[in-house]
Design an enzyme around this catalytic site. Structure first.
Site, PDB file in Angstrom:
ATOM      1  CE  LYS A 226      -4.323  -1.715   0.354  1.00 51.22           C
ATOM      2  NZ  LYS A 226      -5.286  -2.118   1.374  1.00 51.22           N
ATOM      3  NE  ARG A 260      -7.522  -8.192  -0.429  1.00 49.09           N
ATOM      4  CZ  ARG A 260      -6.996  -7.496  -1.430  1.00 49.09           C
ATOM      5  NH1 ARG A 260      -5.968  -6.698  -1.221  1.00 49.09           N
ATOM      6  NH2 ARG A 260      -7.507  -7.602  -2.657  1.00 49.09           N
TER       7      ARG A 260
HETATM    8  N1  HH2 Z   1      -7.371  -3.675  -0.270  1.00 50.96           N
HETATM    9  C1  HH2 Z   1      -7.564  -3.732  -1.602  1.00 50.96           C
HETATM   10  C2  HH2 Z   1      -8.624  -4.482  -2.135  1.00 50.96           C
HETATM   11  N2  HH2 Z   1      -9.425  -5.214  -1.342  1.00 50.96           N
HETATM   12  N3  HH2 Z   1     -10.033  -5.949   0.816  1.00 50.96           N
HETATM   13  C3  HH2 Z   1      -9.848  -5.930   2.140  1.00 50.96           C
HETATM   14  N4  HH2 Z   1     -10.648  -6.653   2.947  1.00 50.96           N
HETATM   15  N5  HH2 Z   1      -8.859  -5.180   2.722  1.00 50.96           N
HETATM   16  C4  HH2 Z   1      -8.008  -4.413   1.960  1.00 50.96           C
HETATM   17  O1  HH2 Z   1      -7.136  -3.719   2.544  1.00 50.96           O
HETATM   18  C5  HH2 Z   1      -8.175  -4.412   0.544  1.00 50.96           C
HETATM   19  C6  HH2 Z   1      -9.232  -5.202  -0.004  1.00 50.96           C
HETATM   20  C7  HH2 Z   1      -6.667  -2.958  -2.510  1.00 50.96           C
HETATM   21  O2  HH2 Z   1      -5.568  -3.732  -2.915  1.00 50.96           O
HETATM   22  P1  HH2 Z   1      -5.481  -4.479  -4.332  1.00 50.96           P
HETATM   23  O3  HH2 Z   1      -6.578  -5.486  -4.447  1.00 50.96           O
HETATM   24  O4  HH2 Z   1      -4.115  -5.027  -4.532  1.00 50.96           O
HETATM   25  O5  HH2 Z   1      -5.639  -3.305  -5.366  1.00 50.96           O
HETATM   26  P2  HH2 Z   1      -6.786  -2.840  -6.366  1.00 50.96           P
HETATM   27  O6  HH2 Z   1      -7.959  -2.383  -5.536  1.00 50.96           O
HETATM   28  O7  HH2 Z   1      -6.148  -1.722  -7.148  1.00 50.96           O
HETATM   29  O8  HH2 Z   1      -7.162  -4.025  -7.216  1.00 50.96           O
END
Ligand code: HH2
Length: 281
Positions: A226, A260
């Site tokens: 992040k 995660r």
């Molecule tokens: N962060 C992201 C997406 N989903 N779900 C939970 N429960 N907690 C989190 O911190 C969280 C989440 C964002 O990360 P990522 O999926 O890698 O990125 P993107 O939203 O750009 O696909």
């Protein structure tokens, strides 16, 4: 750990929280902030799902819509077109429980029909139709805190007291889910690191995660790669692994049950050491 949950129930069983559980991130998207485009083809995504399962992931979290700051919503049909074949293939071929990362009840419903057992909703299940669906489907849920929506959430987010406000929000979401009939042991919560938060808010929430764990539900944290880690010195997403592991370790020390992560193998190894230090008597 006081106030700590012991199990997380889902549609097909439960995860015992006797050690830190790792939720591997599978973004079937062209534009996710750290791995956009790497797994947007179904074959590549399924291969990556196998790989994370082999590396020790306890859950695979499959998402078809980036929620990075400034992102636009994706129509439900497109989201399902991305994740559907991946969920169907993984549900047939791996034992690792699957979660669907979506804010849309129609996508959640199809994903559960295809074999997902947990619904991870970064909007905290604000949509009453989502609450009704997860109650009827008897899935595990993640209710995450987000201020506003992904498009605008990083435009000067403001809190009087981030920890108190996020805790109150999550307590409210837990109450709404319970009122709809979702069993307590199925409800996990997540502070939503980076979702409508400045650096100081993210740090305060991680530092005081025990106040969220005291709500008595499984606590999920997503710190992996992040941008708050970049603000503390590491630049590109690919350079943020050491910071991600430091933050995950502190989060576990403060009561997180599920981490995660994009880098599953490294996170599994780091959390084994953290668990040995924190949980053995
Ligand atoms: N962060 C992201 C997406 N989903 N779900 C939970 N429960 N907690 C989190 O911190 C969280 C989440 C964002 O990360 P990522 O999926 O890698 O990125 P993107 O939203 O750009 O696909």
């Amino acid at each position: 750990m006081a106030g700590s949950a012991k199990v997380w129930r889902h549609r097909a069983g439960e995860l015992v929280l006797d050690r830190t559980r790792i939720m591997g991130v599978l973004n079937v998207t062209p534009d996710s902030f750290s791995d956009g485009g790497l797994f947007s083809e179904p074959e590549a995504a399924v291969r990556h799902g196998f790989e994370m399962a082999d590396q020790g992931a306890d859950l695979l979290d499959i998402g078809g819509e980036s929620t990075r700051p400034g992102s636009d919503p994706v129509p439900a049909e497109e989201e399902w077109r991305r994740v559907g074949p991946v969920i169907e293939a993984l549900a047939r071929k791996v034992d690792t429980p699957l979660s669907i990362d979506t804010m849309k009840p129609e996508v959640a419903e199809k994903a559960v029909g295809a074999g997902a057992v947990i619904v991870n909703d970064v909007s905290g299940m604000r949509d009453p139709a989502m609450v009704r669906f997860v109650a009827s489907a008897r899935v595990g849920v993640v209710a995450m805190h987000m201020l506003g929506n992904p498009k605008t959430m990083q435009e000067h987010p403001h809190y009087e007291d981030a920890v108190r406000e996020v805790r109150a929000y999550l307590a409210d979401r837990i109450a709404a889910l319970q009122a709809a009939g979702v069993p307590s042991e199925a409800i996990a919560i997540d502070p939503g690191v980076g979702f409508g938060k400045e650096l100081e808010h993210n740090l305060a929430l991680l530092r005081h995660l025990d106040q969220l764990a005291a709500l008595g539900h499984p606590v999920v944290v997503g710190v992996s790669r992040k941008s708050f880690i970049a603000k503390l010195g590491a630049g590109e997403p690919g350079e943020r692994l050491p910071g991600s592991l430091a933050a995950a370790t502190l989060a576990v020390a403060k009561g997180a049950h599920v981490v995660r992560a994009h880098d599953v193998l490294e996170t599994v190894r780091a959390m084994r050491v953290a668990d040995a230090l924190l949980r053995s008597t």
